[in-house]
Scaffold this motif. Sequence first.
Motif, short mmCIF file in Angstrom:
data_model
loop_
_atom_site.label_atom_id
_atom_site.label_comp_id
_atom_site.label_asym_id
_atom_site.label_seq_id
_atom_site.Cartn_x
_atom_site.Cartn_y
_atom_site.Cartn_z
N ARG A 109 0.63 -1.19 0.54
CA ARG A 109 -0.25 -0.07 -0.07
C ARG A 109 0.97 1.09 -0.31
O ARG A 109 1.59 1.37 1.04
CB ARG A 109 -0.78 0.27 1.20
N PRO A 110 0.60 2.10 -0.72
CA PRO A 110 0.64 3.08 -0.49
C PRO A 110 0.72 4.45 0.32
O PRO A 110 -0.22 4.32 1.01
CB PRO A 110 0.73 3.87 -2.20
N TYR A 111 2.04 5.24 0.76
CA TYR A 111 1.66 5.75 1.90
C TYR A 111 1.00 6.41 1.29
O TYR A 111 0.95 7.15 0.51
CB TYR A 111 2.63 6.72 2.61
N PRO A 112 -0.39 7.84 2.57
CA PRO A 112 -1.17 8.18 2.07
C PRO A 112 -0.87 9.82 0.94
O PRO A 112 -1.44 10.49 0.52
CB PRO A 112 -2.00 9.11 2.92
N ASP A 113 0.54 9.94 1.82
CA ASP A 113 0.89 10.96 0.58
C ASP A 113 1.94 10.79 -0.36
O ASP A 113 2.84 11.57 -0.62
CB ASP A 113 2.11 12.12 1.64
N THR A 114 2.06 9.37 -0.46
CA THR A 114 3.42 9.96 -1.46
C THR A 114 2.59 9.56 -3.20
O THR A 114 3.24 10.26 -4.22
CB THR A 114 3.49 7.59 -1.92
N GLY A 115 1.44 9.31 -3.47
CA GLY A 115 1.06 9.58 -4.60
C GLY A 115 0.57 11.75 -5.02
O GLY A 115 1.69 12.03 -5.88
N PRO A 116 0.08 12.01 -4.04
CA PRO A 116 0.65 13.56 -4.15
C PRO A 116 1.99 14.11 -4.26
O PRO A 116 2.37 15.00 -4.48
CB PRO A 116 -0.24 13.82 -2.76
N THR A 117 2.82 14.02 -3.49
CA THR A 117 4.19 14.41 -3.09
C THR A 117 5.30 13.75 -4.53
O THR A 117 5.57 14.90 -5.76
CB THR A 117 5.06 13.54 -1.87
N LEU A 118 4.97 12.69 -5.44
CA LEU A 118 5.17 12.22 -6.77
C LEU A 118 4.35 13.16 -7.85
O LEU A 118 5.33 13.33 -8.46
CB LEU A 118 5.42 10.90 -6.26
N ARG A 119 3.49 13.40 -7.29
CA ARG A 119 2.62 14.32 -8.31
C ARG A 119 3.32 15.81 -7.97
O ARG A 119 3.18 16.78 -9.33
CB ARG A 119 1.06 15.03 -8.62
N GLU A 120 3.49 16.39 -7.27
CA GLU A 120 3.98 17.74 -7.05
C GLU A 120 5.45 18.01 -7.52
O GLU A 120 5.81 18.78 -8.30
CB GLU A 120 3.56 18.32 -5.44
N LEU A 121 6.13 16.79 -7.54
CA LEU A 121 7.28 17.25 -8.00
C LEU A 121 7.27 16.78 -9.62
O LEU A 121 8.16 17.55 -10.07
CB LEU A 121 7.94 15.91 -7.03
N ARG A 122 6.37 15.72 -9.93
CA ARG A 122 6.44 16.23 -11.08
C ARG A 122 5.97 17.58 -11.74
O ARG A 122 6.47 17.41 -12.86
CB ARG A 122 5.13 15.04 -11.99
N ARG A 123 5.03 18.08 -11.33
CA ARG A 123 4.72 19.35 -11.82
C ARG A 123 5.20 20.02 -11.31
O ARG A 123 5.82 21.08 -12.36
CB ARG A 123 3.06 19.42 -10.35
N ARG A 124 6.73 20.14 -10.84
CA ARG A 124 7.44 21.23 -10.68
C ARG A 124 8.41 20.67 -11.53
O ARG A 124 9.73 22.21 -11.57
CB ARG A 124 8.31 20.79 -8.97
N GLY A 125 9.17 19.75 -12.10
CA GLY A 125 9.83 19.68 -13.59
C GLY A 125 11.23 19.01 -12.10
O GLY A 125 11.75 18.93 -12.53
N LEU A 222 8.90 17.57 2.59
CA LEU A 222 9.77 17.58 1.75
C LEU A 222 9.42 18.40 0.81
O LEU A 222 10.56 19.49 -0.13
CB LEU A 222 9.85 16.08 0.56
N LEU A 223 8.88 19.25 0.21
CA LEU A 223 7.97 20.16 -0.80
C LEU A 223 8.91 21.02 -0.30
O LEU A 223 9.40 22.18 -0.93
CB LEU A 223 6.54 20.16 -0.94
N ASP A 224 8.60 21.38 0.96
CA ASP A 224 9.33 22.80 1.76
C ASP A 224 10.62 22.20 1.55
O ASP A 224 11.59 23.59 1.15
CB ASP A 224 8.67 22.42 3.37
N LEU A 225 11.54 21.42 1.44
CA LEU A 225 13.35 21.70 1.91
C LEU A 225 13.18 21.51 0.54
O LEU A 225 14.73 22.51 0.32
CB LEU A 225 13.07 19.85 2.36
N LEU A 226 11.93 21.52 -0.69
CA LEU A 226 12.48 21.76 -1.42
C LEU A 226 12.56 22.62 -2.27
O LEU A 226 12.88 23.91 -3.95
CB LEU A 226 12.59 20.17 -3.11
N GLY A 227 11.14 23.42 -1.71
CA GLY A 227 11.54 25.14 -2.31
C GLY A 227 10.40 25.01 -3.68
O GLY A 227 10.26 24.54 -3.71
#
Length: 227
Positions: A109-125, A222-227
Amino acid sequence: MFDFSGTLLRIESTEDWLGAGLAATGIRLSDEEFRATVGRLTEYGALPGGSAPRRMPAHLEALWAERDVSAGQHRAAYGGLALAAGLPEPEPELAQALYDRHMSPAAWRPYPDTGPTLRELRRRGVPVAVVSNIGWDLRPIFRTHGLDELVDAYVLSYELGVQKPDPLIFRTACERLGLPPAEVLMVGDDRTADGGAAALGCPVHFVDHLPVDRRPHGLTPLLDLLG
């Protein structure tokens, strides 16, 4: 770079794992036998991706230390632990069913924020690599859970012939991402294995290896760490 087990996805419980193996083989146990078998499997750390062994048979020590270097070693190590824990008859059939079960998408099972985090990273390039100590192909797990399109590269120990914390596995991931190590964050749950990326110059961020329902927001920072 992300670790797989305990970071992005989590294996099912030992109870569910054993239950699936029993169902696949048609073996029936009393409630008492079931609980006792779960306890022994947990003590020996026989579930790949589960808790570490608290008891290690001497004849498996060397194999365990390099279990993720090849598919054969991985299967032999975990199959050996399951047999050492003591399985109901027929032991080989159930050991095979249990090993096969842990490689199935239904067991993860993915962790609840796995998909949202990976999708946001993809959106940011931001490119993403999955770097895992493992003895089998985890790509079908990501495809089944709709995550494969969010991963740019997979670096798997059994395909490379080395396992974390060897710097080669992290260097390979950085090369596939086309970035220098200093610009690649390693995210994992194992301070020894995943922490090996620091020797290459990668920043490292650790998450807790917890059941899925107890870690809803481990990746979001992580999203805050990456800015």
